[in-house]
Enzyme design. Structure first.
Site, PDB file in Angstrom:
ATOM      1  N   ASP A  80       5.604  -9.082   1.254  1.00  0.00           N
ATOM      2  CA  ASP A  80       4.399  -8.267   1.160  1.00  0.00           C
ATOM      3  C   ASP A  80       3.861  -8.432  -0.276  1.00  0.00           C
ATOM      4  O   ASP A  80       4.590  -8.887  -1.168  1.00  0.00           O
ATOM      5  CB  ASP A  80       4.825  -6.825   1.464  1.00  0.00           C
ATOM      6  N   PHE A  81       2.599  -8.055  -0.517  1.00  0.00           N
ATOM      7  CA  PHE A  81       2.041  -8.238  -1.865  1.00  0.00           C
ATOM      8  C   PHE A  81       2.057  -6.930  -2.663  1.00  0.00           C
ATOM      9  O   PHE A  81       2.901  -6.749  -3.532  1.00  0.00           O
ATOM     10  CB  PHE A  81       0.630  -8.842  -1.769  1.00  0.00           C
ATOM     11  N   ASP A  82       1.144  -5.988  -2.317  1.00  0.00           N
ATOM     12  CA  ASP A  82       1.016  -4.765  -3.124  1.00  0.00           C
ATOM     13  C   ASP A  82       2.250  -3.878  -2.978  1.00  0.00           C
ATOM     14  O   ASP A  82       2.653  -3.535  -1.866  1.00  0.00           O
ATOM     15  CB  ASP A  82      -0.225  -3.976  -2.692  1.00  0.00           C
ATOM     16  N   ASP A 116       7.251  -2.772   1.114  1.00  0.00           N
ATOM     17  CA  ASP A 116       7.461  -1.424   0.539  1.00  0.00           C
ATOM     18  C   ASP A 116       6.829  -0.286   1.317  1.00  0.00           C
ATOM     19  O   ASP A 116       7.100   0.867   1.018  1.00  0.00           O
ATOM     20  CB  ASP A 116       6.879  -1.369  -0.882  1.00  0.00           C
TER      21      ASP A 116
HETATM   22  O1  LIG Z   1       0.194  -5.224   2.685  1.00  0.00           O
HETATM   23  P1  LIG Z   1      -0.018  -5.121   1.212  1.00  0.00           P
HETATM   24  O2  LIG Z   1      -0.022  -6.431   0.507  1.00  0.00           O
HETATM   25  O3  LIG Z   1       0.918  -4.130   0.575  1.00  0.00           O
HETATM   26  O4  LIG Z   1      -1.513  -4.548   1.063  1.00  0.00           O
HETATM   27  C1  LIG Z   1      -1.772  -3.208   1.472  1.00  0.00           C
HETATM   28  C2  LIG Z   1      -3.063  -2.699   0.879  1.00  0.00           C
HETATM   29  O5  LIG Z   1      -3.062  -3.093  -0.502  1.00  0.00           O
HETATM   30  C3  LIG Z   1      -4.169  -2.680  -1.291  1.00  0.00           C
HETATM   31  O6  LIG Z   1      -4.077  -1.283  -1.489  1.00  0.00           O
HETATM   32  C4  LIG Z   1      -2.833  -0.851  -2.065  1.00  0.00           C
HETATM   33  O7  LIG Z   1      -2.680  -1.449  -3.366  1.00  0.00           O
HETATM   34  C5  LIG Z   1      -3.643  -1.004  -4.343  1.00  0.00           C
HETATM   35  C6  LIG Z   1      -3.344  -1.754  -5.645  1.00  0.00           C
HETATM   36  O8  LIG Z   1      -2.044  -1.536  -6.108  1.00  0.00           O
HETATM   37  C7  LIG Z   1      -3.568   0.516  -4.508  1.00  0.00           C
HETATM   38  O9  LIG Z   1      -4.569   0.969  -5.430  1.00  0.00           O
HETATM   39  C8  LIG Z   1      -3.778   1.210  -3.152  1.00  0.00           C
HETATM   40  O10 LIG Z   1      -3.536   2.626  -3.290  1.00  0.00           O
HETATM   41  C9  LIG Z   1      -2.758   0.640  -2.140  1.00  0.00           C
HETATM   42  O11 LIG Z   1      -3.020   1.197  -0.844  1.00  0.00           O
HETATM   43  C10 LIG Z   1      -5.466  -3.122  -0.644  1.00  0.00           C
HETATM   44  O12 LIG Z   1      -6.559  -2.550  -1.326  1.00  0.00           O
HETATM   45  C11 LIG Z   1      -5.531  -2.798   0.857  1.00  0.00           C
HETATM   46  O13 LIG Z   1      -6.645  -3.473   1.427  1.00  0.00           O
HETATM   47  C12 LIG Z   1      -4.270  -3.339   1.540  1.00  0.00           C
HETATM   48  O14 LIG Z   1      -4.301  -3.017   2.931  1.00  0.00           O
END
Ligand SMILES: O=P(O)(O)OC[C@H]1O[C@H](O[C@H]2O[C@H](CO)[C@@H](O)[C@H](O)[C@H]2O)[C@H](O)[C@@H](O)[C@@H]1O
Length: 249
Positions: A15-17, A198
């Site tokens: 996963d990224f974020d 995560d």
């Molecule tokens: O599946 P992921 O790679 O974990 O992406 C999920 C969402 O990530 C982003 O939002 C999340 O990360 C942001 C930066 O750290 C944070 O500000 C936000 O609160 C998190 O929800 C992205 O903007 C979404 O489009 C993704 O679905």
């Protein structure tokens, strides 16, 4: 590591974020930790190892932010979009969104904009197959009210709601990270899938993987994953150790 050494093909999907990149308030400022970027570069040299990022992000966003080596598979929008990094650029498979799904996406997007557009600290993100309410920087009261509203929109027919960390994602396609991993497993003919994530959307991947696979949850909280690491920092360290264990330069 043992399976790779034994000659099995392995998919390492991340996963990224919140996993490769620590969570930050501004989604545009999100970046993978430098140690993780270096480790993935090293791992790209491992024979039999396929690398993938499986993210909720829009594929273009993921490709722009993720500093991954050539050959890495990129799955965006929780599985609705697919691409691959080739010669430093994104090679993509076009998203096939039925017109009625696009119309539904626009409708719920308008409803969310109307409710959250003027609320300080709340943000609506529009993606190809979904609309996302972000409440990370909203007041607790606004976050609770808007989250409830978004979850109600998620009960509409044809909409799938995913409630994550300060986020509600409303998708108009029936996709999950679990389906995306199953597709990659079949296409790449790997014997083992390692998946690291995560958030709640990653749980949809963990539950689909079998006893031969490896599931790792990053951070605290209930999980279906069988292993856990504390943070993106400890994950980056583990990826580096894996590269070293495989004698990669
Ligand atoms: O599946 P992921 O790679 O974990 O992406 C999920 C969402 O990530 C982003 O939002 C999340 O990360 C942001 C930066 O750290 C944070 O500000 C936000 O609160 C998190 O929800 C992205 O903007 C979404 O489009 C993704 O679905």
């Amino acid at each position: 590591m043992a399976r790779l050494r034994a000659g099995d093909r392995v998919l390492l999907a991340l996963d990224f974020d919140g996993t490769l990149a620590p969570l930050v308030d501004d989604p545009d400022a999100s970046r993978a930790l430098p140690e993780a970027v270096v480790a993935l570069d090293r791992l790209s040299g491992a024979s039999g190892l396929e690398l993938a990022l499986v993210s909720g992000r829009h594929l273009d966003d993921l490709s722009r932010l993720a500093q991954v080596p050539d050959g890495t598979w990129l799955v965006g929008s929780h599985g609705a979009e697919r691409g691959r990094r080739v010669a430093g650029a994104l090679e993509r498979v076009a998203l096939d969104l039925p017109p009625e799904a696009a119309a539904l996406r626009d409708e719920i997007g308008d409803d969310l904009d109307a409710a959250a557009g003027t609320v300080g600290g709340a943000r609506v993100e529009h993606k190809p197959a979904s609309v996302v309410l972000h409440t990370r920087t909203a007041t607790p009261a606004d976050a609770a009210r808007l989250t409830e509203l978004a979850l109600a929109l998620g009960e509409r027919e044809g909409v799938d709601a995913m409630h994550g960390k300060d986020v509600v994602e409303l998708s108009v396609l029936d996709v999950t990270k679990g389906h995306a991993l199953a597709d990659l497993r079949g296409e790449l003919e790997v014997a083992v899938v390692v998946y690291v994530g995560d958030d709640v959307t990653d749980e949809r991947a963990f539950v689909t993987l079998g006893a031969q696979d490896v599931t790792v949850k990053v951070g605290p909280g209930e999980t279906a994953a069988r292993h856990r690491t504390d943070s993106p920092e400890s994950l980056a360290e583990a990826l580096g150790a894996l590269a070293t264990g495989l004698d990669l330069p």
